[in-house]
Every structure is written in C-alpha cells, then in structure tokens.
Design an enzyme around this catalytic site. Structure first.
Site, PDB file in Angstrom:
ATOM      1  CG  ASP A   2      -2.300   0.837   1.003  1.00  0.00           C
ATOM      2  OD1 ASP A   2      -2.272   1.294  -0.099  1.00  0.00           O
ATOM      3  OD2 ASP A   2      -2.754   1.057   1.986  1.00  0.00           O
ATOM      4  N   GLY A   5       0.247   5.474  -4.371  1.00  0.00           N
ATOM      5  CA  GLY A   5      -0.357   6.813  -4.808  1.00  0.00           C
ATOM      6  C   GLY A   5       0.238   7.944  -4.066  1.00  0.00           C
ATOM      7  NE  ARG A  15      -4.009   6.739  -7.370  1.00  0.00           N
ATOM      8  CZ  ARG A  15      -4.001   6.470  -6.148  1.00  0.00           C
ATOM      9  NH1 ARG A  15      -3.837   7.467  -5.352  1.00  0.00           N
ATOM     10  NH2 ARG A  15      -4.191   5.182  -5.683  1.00  0.00           N
ATOM     11  CG  HIS A  19      -0.015   2.048  -9.449  1.00  0.00           C
ATOM     12  ND1 HIS A  19      -0.023   2.031  -8.180  1.00  0.00           N
ATOM     13  CD2 HIS A  19      -0.901   2.709  -9.732  1.00  0.00           C
ATOM     14  CE1 HIS A  19      -1.191   2.129  -7.786  1.00  0.00           C
ATOM     15  NE2 HIS A  19      -1.945   3.028  -8.704  1.00  0.00           N
ATOM     16  CG  ASN A  50      -7.694  -2.317  -5.358  1.00  0.00           C
ATOM     17  OD1 ASN A  50      -6.565  -3.069  -5.214  1.00  0.00           O
ATOM     18  ND2 ASN A  50      -7.815  -1.236  -4.655  1.00  0.00           N
ATOM     19  NE  ARG A 176      -7.865   0.831   5.172  1.00  0.00           N
ATOM     20  CZ  ARG A 176      -7.705   2.145   5.649  1.00  0.00           C
ATOM     21  NH1 ARG A 176      -7.752   2.739   6.704  1.00  0.00           N
ATOM     22  NH2 ARG A 176      -7.515   2.748   4.572  1.00  0.00           N
ATOM     23  CB  ILE A 177      -7.294  -7.221   7.464  1.00  0.00           C
ATOM     24  CG1 ILE A 177      -6.896  -7.362   9.173  1.00  0.00           C
ATOM     25  CG2 ILE A 177      -7.234  -8.504   6.799  1.00  0.00           C
ATOM     26  CD1 ILE A 177      -5.202  -7.645   9.103  1.00  0.00           C
TER      27      ILE A 177
END
Ligand code: IPE
Ligand code: MG
Length: 227
Positions: A2, A5, A15, A19, A50, A176-177
C-alpha cells in the site's frame, strides 16, 4: 502493498509513476524473500474493491501487470520461483489472464519459493465461493454436512495448497486488513510499517522478520506450554 499513490503525490507525480516504482519493490522483496529461504510469499496486488477505482487507473495497473509478468519471468526462473495466483482470475482482462497462466505454467516445476499474486482477490468472495462449492457437494452426497471441518473449508479456498499465514506486513501506515486472507490469518503475526510501498526494501523486510522473531506465538496456549 500500500502507498503507491501517496508516494507519487508526495513527489508531485501522477499515481501511475507510483505504481511503476512499486514494481521495483516487488522485485526486491521477492528476491530477498527467496534469499532468506522463505517458502511462501503472497502479494496483495489487486483487490475485488480495486475494480471501483477510476478506469484509467485500473487500465494502468492491468497494463503494468502484463509488462511485469513478461519482464519478470526471468527473475522467477533465475531464482527458481513458482508463480501462483489467487482470486477471481476469470474477471481479469484476457491479456492479463493469458500472460498469468503462461508464466504459472512455465514456472510450475520451480521449487525454491511459491510466489502467490492475489489478483481480483477478496477474502469474502473467496469464502462465498468455498461455501457454494461445499454446498453443491453436500447436495450431491459427496460430503456429509456433519463432516464439514476446518480442513474441508481449507480445501475449498483459493489458498488450498498454501499453509496458514505466519507474518502479514502492511505498508503505508494503514492498520487494517482490507479483506485479505481473513480465514488464513487467524493466528498470523501482524506488522505495520509507515514506509510507502515504493520505498520498501530488503532492509524493511528484514526489520519485519526480526520483529516477528521476537514475538511469542502461543496459539491460545500458555507461555509455559510453549517453552
Ligand atoms: C497500492 O497503492 C497499490 C494497489 C492497491 C494496486 P495504492 O494505489 O493503494 O496507494 P495509496 O493508498 O493511494 O497511497
Ligand atoms: Mg491504498
């Protein structure tokens, strides 16, 4: 993986460049994991959610996936890595699907590490799929309802050939997951780092593993039972 961006935004870039730079971290992490003797590495590359991103970004990610697969087949072969994929692979664009299946086939007999890409992956969708498959088997008397246990559920998940997760790393500071391997992380150690994915290096992976080595995994038992 993660933070692509935000990495780009911080540098005043689009962005897509984030990537693109993220793929360098993928290569470095995959090679480092192989070197460290890790047998299974799973990368959350694209979630079912996504698909809701702007079409241009989705297209960019899919193109990047095809070009990376084409380019990195050599890295996989040189390092004896077997490629695997989990998720709703049928929903991927034809070009991506075709390339993916091709690389999976070419690396099938490699043994050093299994690299699993989670693509169009969602843990809830995976569970729904497993429940449907098991239900059909119950209906057709292949499985009896009383015999459903954890191993039968495991066998119907996309991860059927993989062990449970030991260590889960999330970059970019989010804690978070996000619908990732919910069943499989039941006893995983969680590690969160503020590094954005394009900044993630071998050193960051080593830091996570050193932290993991300090944890006492009790699996519900007492500390005395473990030692
Ligand atoms: C991770 O980076 C890459 C994918 C989800 C494909 P993000 O694109 O989520 O980056 P941020 O969260 O916007 O920084
Ligand atoms: Mg993100």
């Amino acid at each position: 993986m993660d933070g692509n961006g935000r990495w780009a935004k911080q540098k005043g870039l689009i962005r897509a460049i984030g990537h693109e730079n993220g793929t360098k971290s993928v290569r470095e992490t995959v090679e480092a994991a192989t070197e460290l003797g890790i047998k299974n590495l799973t990368l959350y590359a694209f979630s079912t959610e996504n698909w809701n991103r702007p079409k241009l970004e989705v297209d960019t990610l899919m193109k990047l996936l095809v070009s990376s697969l084409k380019k990195e087949i050599k890295t996989l072969q040189d390092n004896n890595i077997k490629l695997n994929a989990i998720g709703d692979l049928q929903s991927l664009p034809k070009k991506v699907y075709k390339e993916l299946i091709e690389v999976i086939g070419k690396t099938e007999t490699n043994t050093q590490m299994t690299l699993t890409l989670a693509l169009s992956y969602g843990s809830r969708a995976e569970m729904v799929n497993a429940i449907k498959e098991i239900s059909v088997k119950v209906k057709n008397n292949i499985i009896s309802a009383e015999n459903i246990d954890e191993s039968i559920i495991n066998e119907h998940l996309y991860t059927q050939n993989l062990p449970d997760v030991d260590l889960l790393i999330r970059t970019s500071g989010e804690q978070r997951i996000s619908n990732f391997l919910l069943w499989q992380i039941a006893y995983a150690e969680l590690y969160f780092t503020n590094s954005l994915w394009p900044d993630f290096t071998k050193q960051h992976l080593c830091d996570a593993i050193i932290e993991y080595q300090k944890r006492e995994r009790r699996f519900g038992k007492t500390s005395e039972q473990i030692s």
